[in-house]
Design an enzyme around this catalytic site. Structure first.
Site, PDB file in Angstrom:
ATOM      1  N   ASN A  66       0.820  -1.221   0.000  1.00  0.00           N
ATOM      2  CA  ASN A  66       0.000   0.000   0.000  1.00  0.00           C
ATOM      3  C   ASN A  66       0.855   1.273   0.000  1.00  0.00           C
ATOM      4  O   ASN A  66       0.597   2.203  -0.773  1.00  0.00           O
ATOM      5  CB  ASN A  66      -0.945  -0.007   1.206  1.00  0.00           C
ATOM      6  CG  ASN A  66      -1.916  -1.176   1.154  1.00  0.00           C
ATOM      7  OD1 ASN A  66      -2.000  -1.860   0.135  1.00  0.00           O
ATOM      8  ND2 ASN A  66      -2.644  -1.409   2.238  1.00  0.00           N
ATOM      9  N   THR A 102     -15.828  38.261 -31.109  1.00  0.00           N
ATOM     10  CA  THR A 102     -16.629  37.898 -29.935  1.00  0.00           C
ATOM     11  C   THR A 102     -17.891  37.288 -30.527  1.00  0.00           C
ATOM     12  O   THR A 102     -18.340  37.700 -31.614  1.00  0.00           O
ATOM     13  CB  THR A 102     -16.999  39.124 -29.065  1.00  0.00           C
ATOM     14  OG1 THR A 102     -17.747  40.044 -29.856  1.00  0.00           O
ATOM     15  CG2 THR A 102     -15.756  39.820 -28.518  1.00  0.00           C
ATOM     16  N   HIS A 103     -18.430  36.314 -29.859  1.00  0.00           N
ATOM     17  CA  HIS A 103     -19.608  35.582 -30.390  1.00  0.00           C
ATOM     18  C   HIS A 103     -19.326  35.015 -31.784  1.00  0.00           C
ATOM     19  O   HIS A 103     -20.249  34.834 -32.569  1.00  0.00           O
ATOM     20  CB  HIS A 103     -20.852  36.475 -30.434  1.00  0.00           C
ATOM     21  CG  HIS A 103     -21.074  37.253 -29.189  1.00  0.00           C
ATOM     22  ND1 HIS A 103     -21.787  36.769 -28.117  1.00  0.00           N
ATOM     23  CD2 HIS A 103     -20.631  38.497 -28.819  1.00  0.00           C
ATOM     24  CE1 HIS A 103     -21.797  37.682 -27.144  1.00  0.00           C
ATOM     25  NE2 HIS A 103     -21.091  38.731 -27.543  1.00  0.00           N
ATOM     26  N   SER A 133      -7.466  12.921 -48.377  1.00  0.00           N
ATOM     27  CA  SER A 133      -8.695  12.138 -48.354  1.00  0.00           C
ATOM     28  C   SER A 133      -8.544  10.958 -49.297  1.00  0.00           C
ATOM     29  O   SER A 133      -7.899  11.066 -50.338  1.00  0.00           O
ATOM     30  CB  SER A 133      -9.869  13.012 -48.788  1.00  0.00           C
ATOM     31  OG  SER A 133     -10.937  12.200 -49.231  1.00  0.00           O
ATOM     32  N   LYS A 153      -8.370  17.368 -51.232  1.00  0.00           N
ATOM     33  CA  LYS A 153      -8.421  17.681 -49.804  1.00  0.00           C
ATOM     34  C   LYS A 153      -7.061  17.703 -49.119  1.00  0.00           C
ATOM     35  O   LYS A 153      -6.172  16.912 -49.411  1.00  0.00           O
ATOM     36  CB  LYS A 153      -9.296  16.654 -49.073  1.00  0.00           C
ATOM     37  CG  LYS A 153     -10.754  16.734 -49.468  1.00  0.00           C
ATOM     38  CD  LYS A 153     -11.492  17.786 -48.683  1.00  0.00           C
ATOM     39  CE  LYS A 153     -11.906  17.199 -47.358  1.00  0.00           C
ATOM     40  NZ  LYS A 153     -12.641  18.173 -46.570  1.00  0.00           N
ATOM     41  N   GLU A 203      -7.462  18.165 -35.311  1.00  0.00           N
ATOM     42  CA  GLU A 203      -8.743  17.523 -34.987  1.00  0.00           C
ATOM     43  C   GLU A 203      -8.548  16.416 -33.945  1.00  0.00           C
ATOM     44  O   GLU A 203      -9.352  16.254 -33.023  1.00  0.00           O
ATOM     45  CB  GLU A 203      -9.378  16.931 -36.239  1.00  0.00           C
ATOM     46  CG  GLU A 203      -9.860  17.994 -37.215  1.00  0.00           C
ATOM     47  CD  GLU A 203     -10.230  17.386 -38.564  1.00  0.00           C
ATOM     48  OE1 GLU A 203     -11.135  16.542 -38.599  1.00  0.00           O
ATOM     49  OE2 GLU A 203      -9.590  17.743 -39.570  1.00  0.00           O
ATOM     50  N   GLN A 248      -6.408   0.657  -7.322  1.00  0.00           N
ATOM     51  CA  GLN A 248      -5.664   0.086  -8.445  1.00  0.00           C
ATOM     52  C   GLN A 248      -6.160   0.664  -9.771  1.00  0.00           C
ATOM     53  O   GLN A 248      -5.446   0.658 -10.770  1.00  0.00           O
ATOM     54  CB  GLN A 248      -5.803  -1.440  -8.425  1.00  0.00           C
ATOM     55  CG  GLN A 248      -5.022  -2.152  -9.490  1.00  0.00           C
ATOM     56  CD  GLN A 248      -4.952  -3.654  -9.218  1.00  0.00           C
ATOM     57  OE1 GLN A 248      -4.399  -4.084  -8.208  1.00  0.00           O
ATOM     58  NE2 GLN A 248      -5.540  -4.447 -10.088  1.00  0.00           N
ATOM     59  N   LYS A 277      -4.313   3.715 -12.178  1.00  0.00           N
ATOM     60  CA  LYS A 277      -3.125   3.718 -13.036  1.00  0.00           C
ATOM     61  C   LYS A 277      -3.399   3.948 -14.514  1.00  0.00           C
ATOM     62  O   LYS A 277      -2.760   4.803 -15.144  1.00  0.00           O
ATOM     63  CB  LYS A 277      -2.337   2.437 -12.826  1.00  0.00           C
ATOM     64  CG  LYS A 277      -1.608   2.473 -11.504  1.00  0.00           C
ATOM     65  CD  LYS A 277      -1.059   1.171 -11.081  1.00  0.00           C
ATOM     66  CE  LYS A 277      -0.902   1.192  -9.581  1.00  0.00           C
ATOM     67  NZ  LYS A 277      -2.190   1.376  -8.849  1.00  0.00           N
TER      68      LYS A 277
HETATM   69  N1  ARG Z   1      -1.888  -3.392  -7.031  1.00  0.00           N
HETATM   70  C1  ARG Z   1      -2.317  -2.491  -6.003  1.00  0.00           C
HETATM   71  C2  ARG Z   1      -2.527  -1.110  -6.577  1.00  0.00           C
HETATM   72  O1  ARG Z   1      -2.327  -0.959  -7.730  1.00  0.00           O
HETATM   73  C3  ARG Z   1      -1.310  -2.390  -4.923  1.00  0.00           C
HETATM   74  C4  ARG Z   1      -1.316  -3.575  -4.085  1.00  0.00           C
HETATM   75  C5  ARG Z   1      -2.043  -3.384  -2.842  1.00  0.00           C
HETATM   76  N2  ARG Z   1      -2.922  -4.469  -2.789  1.00  0.00           N
HETATM   77  C6  ARG Z   1      -3.515  -4.901  -1.685  1.00  0.00           C
HETATM   78  N3  ARG Z   1      -4.249  -5.926  -1.782  1.00  0.00           N
HETATM   79  N4  ARG Z   1      -3.342  -4.283  -0.556  1.00  0.00           N
HETATM   80  O2  ARG Z   1      -2.862  -0.158  -5.923  1.00  0.00           O
END
Ligand code: ARG
Length: 464
Positions: free
Chosen positions: A116, A161-162, A283, A289, A296, A328, A331
């Site tokens: 953790n 503007t607008h 295109s 084009k 975009e 988790q 990420k």
């Molecule tokens: N893989 C977890 C995360 O991405 C971290 C591990 C903590 N997992 C747990 N069961 N305490 O945050």
């Protein structure tokens, strides 16, 4: 080893059944968190070094661990490392490999630590590095804008503007507005970095640890400016991710606005600019084009980062202290935000120098739409008319222009004097677009002279 251990999980002592295959696939994170590997190793080296220094590990154990981690790091970098989803995440993959390589000492690395606080540390290390990389591309883009603004300091275009023609502005001034937006983004990133740069390690699972750890030493080894001061907050907090993605989303919003303008200006209807072939696509069906697809796509990718911000806010909403597996889910949104904003900034920094300006078209367009009507009103005010009366007199003059399909500068002096007898021949100086922009000669104004001063200030800022 107990005889009812069911597989190689660290928690196999407690369990009597092995993990369901679907659950293994569902809970694993190593497929994406292996991106943290370098930072995980750095964090572990600092932790082991600290444990050695406070006497929890012997010097030999510490050295074996540090050396083992280094070889694992080298193997990962060379693509020689085998990642196993059975080992769930980056942390357990590396720790398991360490024990395989160095034996018993490897089993001591996790002393006084939990995944953790480990994962929170890794993410902060990664994000700190990515913020620094982002700051560089952001600076490159801001440089490209300043260069362009200097080149186009005298170029007159319509300001809107607008989305209706409002007053003439210089293109350099418009570009320096972009520079301001991105300047705030740079400041914001620097502020977020300060809060990212604090050490969670030492919080262990949630309550701290009973070993005599030296958190300040860990912080110093890893270059953190301070500690997360409450162990429970340390393992659960993801504010720093949210703040970062929020800053990233705002960068993308800015880039999307710039994109939208480039797209409009490149249309046949505006015909203000052209972008280099290298930054456009054709295109498959329409041979004529040339499309501003890069702009975009940046505009479109903005949606992803805004979505990621929402994702992280909702992941955290209502989460009780402390660590929950929900975290988790931080990420992938975080990594994709980083990648998206970095790529968008880089491609923009490359594209802007290819921008060609059709100055005559811009100027012609600025002359339309009675864009100097305010200048005429200001002229009357300077000669003693109250602004509201001047506003009304000019309104009548514009009416005549609309009815006779002319611009204000095309009315004769006699015609103009019908709206106000104090008008004299010098009125034509303020009715030109050049006169209009030159008159706005104060800090923040559109005059070419002010654009040059803004460019100078910008260059100084970019040097620091
Ligand atoms: N893989 C977890 C995360 O991405 C971290 C591990 C903590 N997992 C747990 N069961 N305490 O945050």
């Amino acid at each position: 080893m107990t005889d009812h251990s069911v597989d190689s999980n660290p928690w196999s002592g407690r369990f009597t059944q092995s993990m369901d295959a679907l659950v293994e696939a569902f809970t694993e994170s190593v497929s994406f968190d292996q991106r943290l590997a370098r930072h995980d190793i750095a964090g572990s080296i600092a932790h082991a070094t600290m444990l050695g220094s406070v006497g929890v590990l012997s010097a030999e154990e510490r050295d074996a661990i540090v050396e083992g981690l280094r070889t694992i790091g080298a193997d990962i970098e060379a693509g020689r490392f085998h990642w196993s989803t059975q080992l769930e995440d980056v942390h357990m993959n590396i720790e398991t490999a360490l024990t395989e390589r160095i034996g018993q000492a490897g089993k001591k690395l996790h002393t006084g630590r939990s995944r953790n606080d480990q994962v929170a540390t890794d993410v902060r290390l990664l994000l700190r590095e990515e913020i620094d990389a982002l700051a560089q591309v952001l600076t490159a883009l801001r440089r490209a804008i300043v260069d362009l603004a200097e080149r186009e300091a005298d170029t007159v275009m319509p300001g809107f503007t607008h989305m209706q023609t409002a007053q003439p502005v210089t293109f350099g001034h418009h570009l320096m507005a972009w520079f301001e937006m991105l300047g705030r983004d740079a400041e914001r990133l620097a502020e977020v970095r300060r809060r990212v740069n604090r050490l969670p390690l030492g919080a262990a699972a949630l309550a701290g640890t009973s070993y005599p750890i030296d958190r300040a030493m860990c912080a110093e080894l890893l270059g953190f400016e301070g500690l997360c001061e409450n162990s429970m907050d340390a393992v659960s907090d993801r504010d720093f991710c949210i703040e970062f993605i929020s800053g990233a989303a705002l960068i993308m919003v800015h880039l999307s606005r710039m994109s939208e303008e480039l797209i409009l200006w490149m249309s046949a209807q505006f015909d203000f600019i052209d972008l280099g072939d290298a930054y456009c696509t054709g295109s498959s069906i329409m041979p004529q084009k040339k499309n501003p697809d890069v702009a975009e796509l940046v505009r479109g990718k903005c949606a992803r980062v805004i979505g990621h911000l929402n994702t992280l806010l909702v992941v955290m909403k209502g989460q009780p202290l402390t660590f929950n597996r929900d975290n988790q889910e931080d990420k992938q949104p975080l990594f994709d935000s980083i990648d998206t904003v970095k790529a968008s900034l880089a491609v923009f920094a490359g594209m802007l120098p290819t921008l060609q300006v059709k100055r005559d078209n811009m100027r012609e367009s600025a002359r339309g739409g009675y864009s100097t009507a305010t200048d005429l009103a200001d002229y009357l005010v300077r000669k003693g008319t109250a602004f509201r009366d001047a506003h009304e007199a000019v309104g009548h003059a514009v009416r005549l222009c609309i009815d006779s399909q002319r611009e204000l500068a095309e009315l004769s002096l006699e015609e103009l004097r019908k709206f106000s007898p104090i008008i004299e021949a010098d009125v034509f100086d303020v009715l030109t677009v050049e006169g209009s922009v030159a008159a706005r000669d104060h800090v923040g104004g559109t005059a070419p002279a002010q654009v040059r001063l803004a460019v100078e200030r910008a260059r100084k800022q970019l040097q620091d």
